[in-house]
Design an enzyme around this catalytic site. Sequence first.
Site, short mmCIF file in Angstrom:
data_model
loop_
_atom_site.label_atom_id
_atom_site.label_comp_id
_atom_site.label_asym_id
_atom_site.label_seq_id
_atom_site.Cartn_x
_atom_site.Cartn_y
_atom_site.Cartn_z
N HIS A 73 -13.10 1.94 -15.87
CA HIS A 73 -11.73 1.71 -16.34
C HIS A 73 -11.72 0.78 -17.55
CE1 HIS A 73 -12.60 -1.90 -14.05
NE2 HIS A 73 -11.57 -2.50 -14.62
N ASP A 91 -9.17 -2.30 -18.63
CA ASP A 91 -8.23 -3.10 -17.84
C ASP A 91 -6.77 -2.75 -18.11
OD1 ASP A 91 -10.21 -4.54 -16.46
OD2 ASP A 91 -10.44 -5.93 -18.13
N HIS A 150 -15.51 -0.35 -18.25
CA HIS A 150 -16.52 -1.05 -17.45
C HIS A 150 -16.40 -0.68 -15.98
CE1 HIS A 150 -13.01 -3.68 -17.55
NE2 HIS A 150 -13.40 -4.17 -16.38
N ARG A 207 -11.06 -14.50 -14.01
CA ARG A 207 -10.93 -13.72 -15.24
C ARG A 207 -9.67 -14.16 -15.98
NH1 ARG A 207 -9.86 -7.34 -15.02
NH2 ARG A 207 -7.79 -7.85 -15.86
#
Length: 287
Positions: free
Chosen positions: A100, A102, A245, A260
């Site tokens: 995907h 993000d 990723h 994150r």
Amino acid sequence: MSYRHIAVDPVTPTIGAVVEGVRLAEVDDATVAEIHDAWMEHCVLFFRDQTLTPEQHLAFGRHFGPLHIHPAAPYAHGDPALMVIHTDAHSKRNNGSGWHSDVSADAEPPLGSILHLHQAPSQGGDTLWASMYAAFEALSTPLRALLERLTAHHGADYTGHYGDHPPQRAFPSATHPVVRTHPVTGRKALFVNAGFTRRIVELAASESRALLDFLFKHAMHPAFQCRFNWRAGDVAMWDNRCTQHLAVWDYHPETRAGLRVTIAGDRPFLARDADADAAPLNVAAGR
Ligand code: SIN
């Protein structure tokens, strides 16, 4: 490109570089500018062994733009910009287990993400990234021309993903070009991913399914990828506009945990080449 404040060691010729000689907790403007240049060149950067408080992590992210709030993921320290990445023996799933970019379902998908891992498993727990510049450039000229005339619907449904954590906002959905122009580099990147892209708008449903399945498989070719083996303290920053990723969950029952910080982005666009056929497709959307 040559750098004066950082050392940049590419991981592959296509994507990824390890950056040395920098402490992210205290970066000056000249170093930030070089990190940005290296990021645009390599798409994903890795910084080993960083000590970062949550405030320093947020401050580092803000060097690259305002921060993005995830629609549904749990956050830490009362700050929705500090997204929790945590998988342990009791987890039912891990974040990012499929390929995907993000939250590409946002109308303005985040431009980049910066993950600081606080706890790494003794083995495994790698993350893979793939260059969507390379994926696009490897396609034949006629297929690239077709893709440049298409848009795709992206949708996110996080129901059940985060247990009883209430969502921050409504689940997003948006239509984006299938190929986007990177606003900094000017390069074209494939912008569909298995995690969020549901349908190519201009095609019949069966055509859309077949083309998306082909593109998802194509984008996963190992020649477009790099892979990072984390140690506690490491930081990765990736550009969601030109990469996808996947985080591998192969370390059960061990724990892998971090935070994150995600940087807000803008609306994807495709800058058409001067000689491109500008005529719109005879759209039969919704067939
Ligand atoms: C993600 O942000 O998609 C997860 C990345 C990772 O845990 O390596």
